[in-house]
Structure formats: structure tokens, C-alpha cells
Design an enzyme around this catalytic site. Structure first.
Site, PDB file in Angstrom:
ATOM      1  CD  GLN A  37      -1.054  -0.658   3.659  1.00 45.82           C
ATOM      2  OE1 GLN A  37      -2.271  -0.514   3.645  1.00 45.82           O
ATOM      3  NE2 GLN A  37      -0.453  -1.286   4.658  1.00 45.82           N
ATOM      4  CD  GLU A 112       0.640  -4.334  10.121  1.00 47.91           C
ATOM      5  OE1 GLU A 112       0.428  -4.386   8.889  1.00 47.91           O
ATOM      6  OE2 GLU A 112      -0.181  -3.917  10.961  1.00 47.91           O
ATOM      7  CG  ASP A 162      -5.949  -1.518  15.189  1.00 48.36           C
ATOM      8  OD1 ASP A 162      -6.921  -1.031  14.578  1.00 48.36           O
ATOM      9  OD2 ASP A 162      -4.938  -0.859  15.500  1.00 48.36           O
ATOM     10  N   PRO A 169      -7.878  -8.446   1.156  1.00 53.13           N
ATOM     11  CG  PRO A 169      -5.598  -8.629   0.746  1.00 53.13           C
ATOM     12  CD  PRO A 169      -6.768  -7.703   0.560  1.00 53.13           C
TER      13      PRO A 169
END
Length: 308
Positions: A37, A112, A162, A169
Site C-alpha cells: 500500500q 502485522e 485492529d 485480503p
């Protein structure tokens, strides 16, 4: 209506196809691209620094407590002895910072997907993570959140998700099958799962589907309702579990526990708000009474997903 400040970049974000909000940007501070991103850090008049991922607001410097506190403290206060906590997503470190306020917590795993978000946030969002990335209790795992949950059964007292909205995805972390994996990852039946559960105002169908899907897996499902300025709307956070029911926690008991733990710097959460956030408006009860469906791996799309 007042006038928008002149000579400012105006950022607008849609909350559904017919409703959204704006804020003004003084300047762009940093831009980067990761494997997944675009990242931008902007300096705003209203919020101070704001982290944008693919041009969508993720976290703000000014009052991020409006989001992070209800995502963490109702679950950790309700759990009898939280020692091992998993945070899925949350690469900005704000959730981890709140979790680490609990002396009983001995281990925090952060799962993450995007290492670039962690690096970027660690460098530029000190006001959000408060140095939590340097805490020896934290392990940062750069991996898919679902795979991490699959690979770690029976390990956690509290799991906090979070994630971004259920698109792309991320939508595979909002299904019945995934919630079953979360339940399996808990050490015992006292375990709790906390997640943001969309806005009953802006995305009522998504909110309702999340409640129904969680209720198909967990015995106790408690949505909390709170206004979050960076999302410009009434929002929901939901705490789910089996033997631990946050609704049974009394305000005086919450305040006593926070004082005993030495957690005295909170700006949104206390015993009174723990109780108040659980009270739905009548129109929210009407939303929950309407037909909705369970989100599954085979059909993970939400009925009001307007982003894709």
C-alpha cells in the site's frame, strides 16, 4: 455552516456512498510505498499528524485515545488475569501501548502483515505508540494475521484485532471460520476477543453481520458504542468471549481495578463509560433485529461494502 479554511488541501473520505467528512491538511510530511500500500503522513489543522494508508485515514495524533482505549481496556479490565495478548494488525503501535499499561501482561505478540507500516509508524508516530516498540515484552511478527492465529492455538488470554475495514485480503479476518480460529487460540474459556465492528450509522448492515457472525461462535457478544472523531461518526467495538462477560463488570469495580493497577492516565475509559458504552440506542436495537447473515469463508463479502 462556516467556511473551510482557505489555502488548504481539503481531504475528504466517504463513509458510505452518500455520507462522509472532511478535514484540512497543512502539508504532506512523508510519503512511502510498501509491498501492499501507499503510506502518507500529513500535518492537519484538526488532528495534528495523520497516517493515511491508500488515502484512507488510519490513525491521528490528537485524540487517538477515542479509538485505542475502548479497543483495549474493556477486555483487559474484564479478564481476571491477562498475561498473554495477541494484537492482529495495529502496526502503528497504539493498541500495544495501551496493552502494556497492564502489569500482569508478560507477553504481547503483534501480527502485522506490512513491515513498512511498522517502520514508518515507529519513526514518525511516537505520540501514538509512546515507545512501545522498544518494550521487551513485545514480539513483532511480520506475517498474515490469520496464519499467525492458525499457528498459535491455546496461547492467548486476550486477542485484539485492529484491522482495516473488511475489504480485500482483510475480509478473511471477519468470517465465522476465522473467529473459530481466534477462539481456539485462547488459553482457556476466560479468553476475550476485541475488534472494531463498523458503524451502526454509516454501515449498519456490516455492523449487524459482524454481531451475528460473532454470536455464532462466542456465547457472550457485547458491542460498545462510542463516538470517534477521526472516523466522524458513532462507531462500535465488540468484545466477545465465553465465560467472561464484560457486562457483569460493575463501574465501581472497574475504577478500583484501574487504581490498583496504577492506570491513571486514561481520557475515555473508566467504570462509568464501561457501563455507558454498552447501552444501545433504540434504533440500534432495530438494526440488530433485522435479518442479516453470517459472514463465511465461502461468502466473505459484506452487503454494504461500497469500497470495491
Amino acid at each position: 455552516m462556516g467556511r473551510i479554511a482557505k489555502k488548504r488541501r481539503v481531504y475528504t473520505e466517504a463513509l458510505n456512498p452518500y455520507f462522509g467528512y472532511f478535514y484540512t491538511i497543512k502539508k504532506s510530511l512523508r510519503k512511502a510505498s510498501t509491498k501492499y500500500q501507499k503510506i502518507e503522513l500529513v500535518d492537519t489543522d484538526e488532528f495534528g499528524k495523520v497516517l493515511l494508508l491508500d488515502d484512507i485515514t488510519q490513525v491521528v495524533e490528537k485524540n487517538h485515545f477515542m479509538y485505542h482505549e475502548p479497543m483495549v481496556h474493556p477486555a483487559l479490565c474484564a479478564h481476571p488475569n491477562p498475561q498473554s495478548v495477541l494484537v492482529i494488525g495495529g502496526g502503528d503501535g497504539g493498541i500495544v501501548a495501551e496493552v502494556l499499561k497492564y502489569p500482569s501482561v508478560k507477553r504481547v505478540e503483534l501480527a502485522e502483515l506490512d513491515e513498512g507500516v511498522v517502520r514508518f509508524s515507529r519513526k514518525y508516530l511516537q505520540a501514538v505508540h509512546n515507545g512501545s516498540f522498544d518494550n521487551s515484552k513485545l514480539n513483532v511478527n511480520i506475517t498474515d494475521g490469520r496464519k499467525f492465529v492458525e499457528d498459535h492455538p491455546g496461547e492467548f488470554d486476550v486477542v485484539i484485532m485492529d484491522m482495516t475495514d473488511p475489504i480485500g485480503p482483510s475480509r478473511m479476518l471477519y468470517t465465522k471460520e476465522f473467529y473459530r480460529l481466534v477462539k481456539r487460540s485462547m488459553r482457556n474459556k476466560a479468553g476475550l476477543f476485541a475488534m472494531h465492528s463498523e458503524s451502526p450509522v454509516a454501515r449498519p448492515q456490516a455492523f449487524s453481520c459482524i454481531q451475528k457472525t460473532l454470536s455464532s461462535v462466542f456465547k457472550s457478544v457485547a458491542p460498545l458504542y462510542t463516538y470517534i472523531q477521526m472516523y466522524a461518526v458513532l462507531w462500535s467495538v465488540t468484545i466477545a468471549g465465553d465465560e467472561t462477560d464484560i457486562g457483569k463488570c460493575k463501574p465501581a469495580g472497574i475504577d478500583k481495578k484501574l487504581k490498583k493497577l496504577g492506570i491513571n492516565d486514561l481520557k475515555l475509559y473508566n467504570g462509568s463509560t464501561h457501563a455507558a458504552m454498552q447501552v444501545p440506542y433504540p434504533y440500534i436495537n432495530e438494526i440488530l433485529l433485522k435479518p442479516s447473515r453470517i459472514i463465511t469463508d465461502k461468502n466473505p463479502e459484506f452487503p454494504d461494502n461500497f469500497l470495491y
